[in-house]
Scaffold this motif. Structure first.
Motif, PDB file in Angstrom:
ATOM      1  N   GLY A 115       0.785  -1.172   0.074  1.00 49.56           N
ATOM      2  CA  GLY A 115       0.001  -0.047   0.193  1.00 49.56           C
ATOM      3  C   GLY A 115       0.765   1.166   0.118  1.00 49.56           C
ATOM      4  O   GLY A 115       0.197   2.310  -0.173  1.00 49.56           O
ATOM      5  N   ASN A 116       1.969   1.128   0.268  1.00 50.94           N
ATOM      6  CA  ASN A 116       2.624   2.323   0.322  1.00 50.94           C
ATOM      7  C   ASN A 116       3.971   2.642  -0.489  1.00 50.94           C
ATOM      8  O   ASN A 116       4.701   1.630  -0.683  1.00 50.94           O
ATOM      9  N   LEU A 153       2.634   7.946  -1.419  1.00 50.28           N
ATOM     10  CA  LEU A 153       1.498   7.361  -1.943  1.00 50.28           C
ATOM     11  C   LEU A 153       1.112   6.101  -0.989  1.00 50.28           C
ATOM     12  O   LEU A 153       1.554   5.160  -0.596  1.00 50.28           O
ATOM     13  N   SER A 154      -0.402   6.440  -0.445  1.00 48.71           N
ATOM     14  CA  SER A 154      -0.876   5.300   0.518  1.00 48.71           C
ATOM     15  C   SER A 154      -2.206   5.135  -0.090  1.00 48.71           C
ATOM     16  O   SER A 154      -3.204   5.826  -0.105  1.00 48.71           O
ATOM     17  N   ILE A 155      -2.284   3.902  -0.887  1.00 47.94           N
ATOM     18  CA  ILE A 155      -3.540   3.691  -1.489  1.00 47.94           C
ATOM     19  C   ILE A 155      -4.173   2.488  -0.724  1.00 47.94           C
ATOM     20  O   ILE A 155      -3.846   2.014  -0.047  1.00 47.94           O
ATOM     21  N   PHE A 156      -5.609   2.780  -0.775  1.00 55.06           N
ATOM     22  CA  PHE A 156      -6.339   1.460  -0.143  1.00 55.06           C
ATOM     23  C   PHE A 156      -7.586   1.356  -0.787  1.00 55.06           C
ATOM     24  O   PHE A 156      -8.245   2.013  -1.488  1.00 55.06           O
ATOM     25  N   GLY A 157      -8.248   0.138  -0.301  1.00 46.40           N
ATOM     26  CA  GLY A 157      -9.471  -0.052  -0.500  1.00 46.40           C
ATOM     27  C   GLY A 157      -9.767  -1.441  -1.533  1.00 46.40           C
ATOM     28  O   GLY A 157      -8.758  -2.101  -1.690  1.00 46.40           O
ATOM     29  N   ILE A 187      -6.755   7.384  -1.946  1.00 43.56           N
ATOM     30  CA  ILE A 187      -5.429   7.394  -1.892  1.00 43.56           C
ATOM     31  C   ILE A 187      -5.069   8.509  -0.751  1.00 43.56           C
ATOM     32  O   ILE A 187      -5.547   9.473  -0.900  1.00 43.56           O
ATOM     33  N   VAL A 188      -3.833   8.654  -0.224  1.00 44.78           N
ATOM     34  CA  VAL A 188      -3.382   9.844   0.442  1.00 44.78           C
ATOM     35  C   VAL A 188      -1.963  10.076  -0.199  1.00 44.78           C
ATOM     36  O   VAL A 188      -1.028   9.296  -0.291  1.00 44.78           O
ATOM     37  N   ILE A 201     -12.401  15.027  -2.436  1.00 45.77           N
ATOM     38  CA  ILE A 201     -11.026  15.150  -1.971  1.00 45.77           C
ATOM     39  C   ILE A 201     -11.272  15.602  -0.672  1.00 45.77           C
ATOM     40  O   ILE A 201     -12.388  16.518  -0.034  1.00 45.77           O
ATOM     41  N   SER A 239      -5.833  13.967   0.609  1.00 48.94           N
ATOM     42  CA  SER A 239      -6.699  12.389   0.502  1.00 48.94           C
ATOM     43  C   SER A 239      -7.518  12.680  -0.384  1.00 48.94           C
ATOM     44  O   SER A 239      -8.472  13.647  -0.528  1.00 48.94           O
ATOM     45  N   ILE A 242     -11.192  10.036  -1.764  1.00 52.40           N
ATOM     46  CA  ILE A 242     -12.081   8.825  -1.795  1.00 52.40           C
ATOM     47  C   ILE A 242     -12.831   8.819  -2.791  1.00 52.40           C
ATOM     48  O   ILE A 242     -13.467   9.730  -3.621  1.00 52.40           O
ATOM     49  N   ILE A 269      -8.840  -0.771  -7.872  1.00 49.62           N
ATOM     50  CA  ILE A 269      -7.843   0.181  -7.119  1.00 49.62           C
ATOM     51  C   ILE A 269      -7.092   0.991  -7.836  1.00 49.62           C
ATOM     52  O   ILE A 269      -6.307   1.859  -7.307  1.00 49.62           O
ATOM     53  N   LEU A 311      -4.993   5.632  -8.407  1.00 52.00           N
ATOM     54  CA  LEU A 311      -3.776   5.871  -8.997  1.00 52.00           C
ATOM     55  C   LEU A 311      -3.792   6.996  -9.785  1.00 52.00           C
ATOM     56  O   LEU A 311      -2.897   7.747 -10.271  1.00 52.00           O
TER      57      LEU A 311
END
Lengths: 356, 356, 356, 356
Positions: D3-4, D11-15, D24-25, D66, D81, D83, D130, D134
């Motif tokens: 994730g990082n 970048l910290s992706i999630f989901g 993403i953050v 955002i 961040s 979503i 996902i 990105l």
């Protein structure tokens, strides 16, 4: 992770006290920095043992050898590596007591962590000697900072019962910092020198050691350096400070004294001075919200008395799991505070370089 | 770097006090951890404002919403993300004084760092509110640690002039830690509760605020956790601690008191107890050479008085560069120490998880 | 960042071709690994130049010296550092042509990056020689992996026009990998040896060089290693592979041939074999969703012909900005593919260790 | 770590595909960048499904929200961040076949890694969905790069049997890149559009899917970006590229064709053009020694045919460990190459931003 630090300036330290050599690899240095090797040697000498009766008699020139990243007098920006060979080694002193873990040393915690495989001689990778490469890196960092008008300086604030409270967090300048460099003991207040020497020599006479505190400041630093989460300048300085053996506390500005106060008394109010925004007081030690505010960055670290003493101590044999009595022989520092001063300067400079 | 921490456990925090939501992405959690959401809610409530007259009247339920990484009651080991929406926002309070930088807040240093583009409302990303996601992450970390027999607990050691010195660094157990949880003010010594309340209410009455200190301990932790360089357990705890707004100092075990002592008095001598190697004293706070020695990990942080007070303060208008007088209205905490206690537990748990 | 890689296994490489020494610091190695130094020397010899007419005549024993992290035959888990001194240096060869940037070498891009301050001699930090420390680290990594039943082996798949297509991605075993090690040229198909030698000697005769491709495989690796984002096993292998000078492409399993196909033809269908889940084919090269599936991990890298040739080439003088003709003298490899084979094994082993 | 990614740009992706939201953050963005949200929406639409008969019928607006780091139209430099909520979810389709692992999907390798605890619905965290966050991050990165004169563009180079070889690695300009954006299928050569559509519709008709290749280029990039070890620009691009599901190969410039050639034929010779150092050819794809040389950065990735097909496939039930036949129903892409184009642009832009 053991040994590695930093995203912008990356440090990879290595070595054991009685191995072949210790050293460091430094990444992230910009190219074309002219390095004054004489200045680095001076800093190495400030940390080196064996200079006078106030420290251990182990004699290490701490002569460094740059292996890479330095070409024709300038940094190249490729990884800069340096080694310092270990010379004056008396490993016999240690093997005798190898299984009797020394109180307040890393012997026991390290034995567990490394499953007994680590080099125990002279403290191995836990030795204060491993700070010599840090001093090299810091001396380099200080030269880079100086080229940007930032100066770093530290001094002894306390040894045992004797305190030097003459430090002024607001009115600092390069002259004050430089004046300390030429002294035998790096103190602001000359009148305290004899008292502090006495504390150290007393400890030596008793086969004991004594702790102390060091104050460090950075001047000429612009506002805007650092982050709220997670790399506040305080976080990064503290991270590196607690890698220095014997450091057990750190406080910025007023530090623990904040706990006793009201905001109305300790808030740093703003005013304009010479066209710049300044604070009347500097209780925050130049850092607010994790970020510099343009005032001198000021912090203090606590140094525990070096745990190697010749007095008898109760301990345990880690192999036999039997209790026993330990008497450490060999050469020891009655006080390491004066030798750690330059290490604290080093980590302060490296922390700022990491966040600049 | 702003916002990101950790190699093994990676935290990516985000949000502004008056934006849509704040939150965190957590990486490196193992799969199959059953999460007790009620326990997390309890920790969130310990930090949340508006519970009684001792804190700000801003009311935030701090209701969290897990977006990913959590499936059918268990962690999945994919990135775990959580958001907390901002509800009770009164942005008008802030816009009035937007250009008058608040003393000892991140307004000025942040303005310079972010070139004036950051969301200033309610302190923006500097707000103590941003610690809510940290508390979530910490509550999760504590559950993971508990499954390994490690317990974390913190309490108030000081507020203003009132100190609670009943803490015993050697004989700590889960019962002591649990007993604090049910109290209105998390104190070891019940007799100090009224005195401390008085300190806080006095500050409130005077339109002022008061600082304090928090002690935190971890019990049940095995020896061998941490590193000599650069990620000592002290380094990692301190790194995270100085990300918590208002923390200005940290000390482990005896901390700054080490500076006054001789090794013969403060070295932690070893003995055998119940077949395990223990120390008689715990002056090192459970960490030697950067590595746990099996004794309770014990540290203390200094919390500065929250700088938002309703008294008049001298400051500067950052746009006009004129000096002026600031009077902060709106809702403020007279003391944040009691709310920070659970944040300190959180960072302690996260630091240990990072190094385990 | 230049020089540093990895979160679990951290590598800090350093050195220039004609400096005092090159080396590497390795962090994250577990304690108590018995290192077979003879095996490491054999790998170093596989990369070393000057062994026969197929490579450059520069003779470097590539004798390594471990400075730390290795004690009484075992890894200690403290930082393991190693240096390799530079001996057979003929720097004069290079200074003549120093300002005429060599086509397809890092001379020009490096000059811009390092602002002209980098050590240009022998390619400096860009030299293929800097892969020697990588081979050391890889040889160590391979020993650690072998203790877990994982074996790594690479071979030449192509040199110029000659291809060896005898590789079977499904039925691989240790015997196949070992059989390659004893050959003069690491090829699966013995019948191709003479053809490939001819390609290389032709290039040599023409003052030219020739490229090639290397196939590498890991067997014995469990399913479950790697991540979907961002550290897929493919990502980490590729990251390291593209640090190896001359690598210009990488593909896993079927790689670029996937682009021409339908899923019904190339999907790896599952079955049970000896109680384990296996795939009939191995078009994905043992990695699906970024994570190993238990099949051999198989990838191929493209190696460009080493750009140092004695033929005349058009170029530019970087100081005068005038066009000119360059004729490179000195000792050159007509083909480096056979020397890079062990480097590719090294990075594959290190990548797996990083994610294990 | 899952994730990082990244030191400078983090970048910290999630989901998960069927969870509440993906996101993403992004850290490390400079303050004061004016973001054109319409442009970001256009990029999101380029990746989104359900636009025509060439992709899956799942309809996702991919509307992003955002949450932080963006204030009054500008980036703030605090963590940004975002979503994207999941709307059109048909989870029933998947639960039927949940234990029959889908060939060439991450079902089996993920099951092992996550010990069965991950969200399996719709591919969970392995889903191509996902990549939407990105694309957001990449669209933002492209705007930052454009402000520095750097442009990124990608196009389809191959789908199945049909190749478009009209790409010129030397003479690229913004007009060429822009012209692709307005096409239904992002191809350089309009004459290939019908052929490629036919490949895709054939696959669809057969209940099959087809692979392809994508070429990406960056123009306007200065020389000097990247590092020799370990963060070559190739390393960082490849690292991110292999996080994109279905990417199985990457090559820079001539790539695997280098393996067949002599240096004298493929070395990029230098000349002066408009006062700048340029190469006649661009076989190295704009990167030499890991560092840009000022020529267009050019690379190609291989995309495997998406493994979800409606044809029957042999597989294994992961719970019962019995072999069985799988028939995947639901909505599937016959070709994802055209949707991945914008994802490849995104990772290229992010990689450059990381190293700039």
């Amino acid at each position: 992770m053991s040994g590695n630090f930093g995203k912008k300036i990356n440090l990879s330290i290595f070595g054991e006290s009685h191995g072949k050599a210790i050293g460091i690899v430094i990444n992230g240095i910009e190219p074309g920095i002219k390095i004054d090797l004489e200045k680095i040697k001076k800093d190495m000498a400030r940390r080196a043992p064996g200079r006078n009766t106030l420290s251990t008699q182990r004699k290490e020139g701490d002569n460094f050898e740059i292996l890479s990243g330095f070409f024709e007098g300038y940094t190249t920006a490729t990884p800069l590596s340096v080694i310092i060979k270990n010379n004056d080694i008396k490993s016999k002193d240690y093997s005798k007591i190898k299984d009797l873990v020394r109180p307040s040393h890393g012997d026991f915690s390290g034995f567990v962590k490394y499953n007994g495989f680590n080099d125990y001689r002279g403290g191995g990778h836990f030795s204060g000697r491993i700070t010599a490469p840090l001093v090299f890196a810091g001396a380099l960092a200080k030269q880079i900072l100086e080229s940007k008008g930032i100066y770093v300086g530290a001094h002894i604030q306390r040894v045992g019962k004797v305190e030097d409270d003459s430090f002024d967090r607001v009115n600092l300048n390069k002259e004050v910092l430089d004046s300390i460099l030429v002294k035998e003991l790096p103190l602001l207040n000359n009148e305290k020198i004899d008292e502090i020497k006495r504390e150290i020599l007393n400890a030596r006479q008793n086969g004991d050691s004594v702790g102390g505190a060091i104050e460090c400041s950075l001047i000429g630093i612009n506002p805007g350096i650092g982050n709220p989460f997670f790399d506040s300048l305080e976080s990064v300085i503290a991270h590196l400070a607690f890698s220095v053996p014997a450091v057990k506390g750190i406080e910025f500005g007023l530090g623990f004294d904040f706990a006793k106060e009201n905001a109305s008394k300790v808030n740093d109010e703003y005013h304009i001075k010479n066209g710049k925004i300044r604070t009347y007081t500097n209780n925050n030690g130049g850092i607010v919200g994790g970020i510099t505010n343009g005032m001198p960055v000021v912090f203090r670290v606590a140094i525990k008395p070096t745990p190697s003493i010749s007095k008898e101590q109760r301990t345990v044999n880690i192999k036999t799991m039997e209790e026993g009595i330990l008497k450490i022989e060999g050469r020891h520092d009655p006080c390491i505070v004066q030798r750690v001063v330059v290490v604290i300067e080093a980590i302060a400079a490296l922390a700022v370089l990491e966040l600049l």
